[in-house]
Design an enzyme around this catalytic site. Structure first.
Site, PDB file in Angstrom:
ATOM      1  CG  LEU A  74     -21.540  -0.567  32.300  1.00  0.00           C
ATOM      2  CD1 LEU A  74     -21.276   0.698  32.779  1.00  0.00           C
ATOM      3  CD2 LEU A  74     -22.720  -1.759  32.549  1.00  0.00           C
ATOM      4  N   GLY A 101      -5.932  -0.792  20.547  1.00  0.00           N
ATOM      5  CA  GLY A 101      -6.402  -2.150  21.385  1.00  0.00           C
ATOM      6  C   GLY A 101      -5.398  -2.350  21.905  1.00  0.00           C
ATOM      7  CD  GLU A 124      -2.407   0.174  27.222  1.00  0.00           C
ATOM      8  OE1 GLU A 124      -1.999   0.466  26.213  1.00  0.00           O
ATOM      9  OE2 GLU A 124      -1.174  -0.425  27.796  1.00  0.00           O
ATOM     10  N   GLY A 179     -17.155  -6.475  24.251  1.00  0.00           N
ATOM     11  CA  GLY A 179     -17.810  -7.223  25.601  1.00  0.00           C
ATOM     12  C   GLY A 179     -17.676  -8.764  26.149  1.00  0.00           C
ATOM     13  N   GLY A 232     -20.960  -6.440  22.910  1.00  0.00           N
ATOM     14  CA  GLY A 232     -20.685  -6.533  21.593  1.00  0.00           C
ATOM     15  C   GLY A 232     -19.394  -6.810  21.147  1.00  0.00           C
ATOM     16  CE  LYS A 268      -8.048   3.921  17.755  1.00  0.00           C
ATOM     17  NZ  LYS A 268      -7.497   3.082  16.785  1.00  0.00           N
ATOM     18  NE  ARG A 307     -27.247  -0.311  21.050  1.00  0.00           N
ATOM     19  CZ  ARG A 307     -26.952  -0.215  20.073  1.00  0.00           C
ATOM     20  NH1 ARG A 307     -27.516   1.234  20.471  1.00  0.00           N
ATOM     21  NH2 ARG A 307     -25.519  -0.449  19.895  1.00  0.00           N
ATOM     22  CD  GLU A 311     -17.370   0.662  12.413  1.00  0.00           C
ATOM     23  OE1 GLU A 311     -18.528   0.723  12.141  1.00  0.00           O
ATOM     24  OE2 GLU A 311     -16.315   1.373  13.011  1.00  0.00           O
ATOM     25  N   GLY A 349     -10.312  -5.423  16.919  1.00  0.00           N
ATOM     26  CA  GLY A 349     -10.910  -6.708  16.962  1.00  0.00           C
ATOM     27  C   GLY A 349     -10.854  -6.933  18.767  1.00  0.00           C
TER      28      GLY A 349
END
Lengths: 430, 430
Positions: A12, A136, A131, A18, A15, A207, A48, A192, A306
């Site tokens: 699912l 990451g 995890e 994924g 990006g 986290k 999407r 960002e 990353g």
């Protein structure tokens, strides 16, 4: 010994993370099969924007109907790398109902609804692994949950956000101000366009909630985490830190109270000594320092974000969940038996570095010292610097509760001789 | 949900580690039970000297007959912290035959006979866990075997011996020679009366064999590991390292060849840049740096030895093995499917720092440079220092095979103008 019928995986989200998961599942299919004991097959990819070209992913696997994919009935493992609360939460819940186990990288969802999701997994004898949700690629959840299962963790101290560590490291090494360092982070792709989630500590707080819950075998929700961003850290703060042999990091700190009866979780900028292993964590790297009764001090270091590093963590979980499935077993689920209360910030005990702008006249230090004493906050060192009728007073305290320190600062502000409180910074890791 | 019938544990060995295991099993019994899902009971403790007083261990549990304890038939898990090859090997094999799973801290045995022991475990559907065998409390085996199961590890670079790291750190920070630093390590209890296993690299080599096998999913035995001790590292070597912006560490290095078709494992002193995370590992601490395709660079840091830290690792394994038993499953066993050949030292490719004592006359550098060129070893930098008719030449090479470097050094020794090869040190971690 290899089972030939493949385990079916629904992905699912396709990006940054994924697409790396899909790529590695293809390029390393033989290794994954050997390590699991059965082949794994990418059975579908929910996205999407189906029009986007996705190299290496057959078009017939791509769908925009994630719910239908999850409900297919033949899916063994759902890998959720969409992020955010909805539709991720509903999809994960549906996955469990349809008999799948779930691997997720979704820190926000786990921090907010971890308990309910774990309960859903347990109800359906399924696994929920995540995890990749914290730091990451750095193995943290598995070491805390499994390697340290026979130990008692007392403190977790972590740099768990790469964007803010990049900014603070830049400020430290170049003397740049916050805005200048943020601009560079943005230009380099470390921040960002809207950096709020990072610089205001929301990402780190999620986290911290996850880490505290696992470390202390109790339930800690995002709302339980005290949070202060790092947008007000100045070049002057770094200068003060250097004078103390320290640097400044945005830390996620999870602590067991000294009496063991409660825990706290918080995110804020703090001074740490240059000799502390976390001080040398540079750039966008993450590291988490864990203090336990028997094992002493451990540190886990690596890339905290990353596509490929996060995919590595996802795939490690995928292998474990597939193995469990072949074994007809499940891995360790939520462990919240300790059911410890989460205390507020007022109960946190630490040291403080306080810069005051004061009138440059005799008696000021005595007045200030009296205020600290009246609030039960013991002073470690004081440094006075005077120039042109103005003066600054830098006070470093011994350990005191945040409540006592707040009371002290409030009283200091009322003194005629104190013109302003330039900065208050906690000192950790000593 | 808690099972009330306890899981029974036989403890073999009650020295520094074993006594800590027994202590924590008693003091943290409730936590262990909650995390496992059933209580664990210390069913027997095998020792060599029954007369020794063992605080907190009921006398009726103590026996000198380890074999009888293992053969009792009601033991769920055997914890082996005796060390050495025999009787540990026979006891572990017997434990499997009698239906128990095994948790061991025995690096020498695992490095020598890991394959046979794993096969015995598998034959009896039992677990063999040994996180404590490598780097004490630092979670390494579980992260390599499970967290990185979806990744491809290319290199493991570790400080896995605390004694030698203490000695080298002391030499680095004080300028002391090897003997002086060793004496201090002995006085402080960091080095044993006979330090051979540590300073000659035997201990690190056993750990390198275990790490390489797990990291590369292949079989690496102790005999496959190239080993050089650190007794010949001098204060002059540290001075050379400083000039290069390096320090010297005893490293265990496991590498996949660039073509992926073979692996190497080796232990030797090496220069590493001060900017490398391993360079700042001080005192008796251990740290292991892992480089993988997807996760990039990870580091795991902590105390590599000591009773309590090692016990923490043993107990983490004990919880996992007990959980597996309740699930009727086993954890990941040996994964050696890759079956890669282990190459010898000649195939290792790295950089070298070579100090030569040469005649102080024109043409020497040209002669030396010619020898390097003839052997295909490319020079990065050369530094000449002359004094009183003698001179030294420090050559740092680009990457070259160990075989090519050995050939070069052999030829250099034959030159009339080269009076001696003062030192050869590999340069790693760049």
């Amino acid at each position: 010994m290899m089972r030939t019928r493949p385990l079916k995986v629904a992905l699912l989200g396709c990006g940054v993370v994924g697409s790396e998961v899909a790529r590695i599942m293809t390029t390393h299919a033989d290794d994954l099969a050997a390590r699991i004991g059965a082949p794994v097959e990418l059975a579908g990819v929910a996205v999407r924007r189906p029009s986007k070209v996705r190299e290496g992913i057959p078009a017939e696997l791509v769908t925009t109907d994630a719910t239908a994919l999850v409900k297919r009935g033949d899916i063994d493992v759902v890998v959720e790398v969409i992020g955010g609360i909805e539709p991720a939460r509903s999809l994960i819940t549906t996955a469990f109902e349809y008999g799948a186990s779930v691997v997720s990288a979704n820190k926000a969802l786990l921090a907010q609804d971890g308990a309910a999701l774990h309960a859903a997994a347990e109800d359906h004898d399924a696994d929920l692994y995540y995890e990749a949700a914290v730091a990451g690629a750095i193995p943290l959840i598995r070491p805390l949950r499994e390697s340290l299962a026979g130990d008692k963790v007392n403190r977790v101290l972590g740099i768990v956000n790469g964007t803010t560590n990049f900014i603070l490291d830049k400020m430290d090494s170049t003397g740049a101000g916050y805005q200048e360092a943020l601009d560079e982070a943005t230009a380099l792709g470390y921040a960002e366009a809207d950096p709020t989630a990072d610089v205001e500590g929301f990402d780190a707080a999620a986290k911290a909630a996850i880490l505290a819950g696992i470390a202390f075998h109790t339930r800690v929700r995002l709302d339980d985490v005290y949070r202060e961003g790092m947008t007000e850290v100045t070049a002057a703060d770094f200068a003060s830190a250097k004078e103390m042999g320290c640097t400044i990091k945005l830390l996620a700190i999870c602590e067991r109270a000294e009496d063991g009866a409660s825990v706290t979780a918080r995110v804020h900028p703090a001074m740490i000594p240059l000799t502390h292993p976390l001080a040398s964590v540079r750039g966008a790297y993450n590291a988490v320092f864990v203090e336990s009764d028997a094992s002493g001090q451990l540190m886990f270091y690596g890339p905290g974000a990353g596509g490929a590093p996060t995919a590595s963590a996802v795939l490690g979980d995928l292998v474990a969940v597939c193995r469990n499935r072949l074994n007809g077993a499940t891995g360790p689920g939520e462990s919240a038996y300790a059911a410890l209360p989460v205390s507020g910030m007022g109960d946190v005990v630490t040291r403080y570095h306080i810069s005051l702008d004061v009138a440059d006249k005799p008696g000021v230090l005595a007045q200030v010292a009296t205020v600290f004493a009246e609030h039960g906050v013991s002073i470690d060192t004081v440094r006075q610097q005077g120039k042109d009728g103005e003066a600054s007073l830098v006070v470093v305290t011994h350990r005191a509760s945040d409540a006592a320190l707040s009371g002290t600062v409030e009283a200091l502000r009322k003194l005629d001789t104190v013109r302003g409180v330039a900065s208050i910074m906690r000192v950790e890791g000593e």
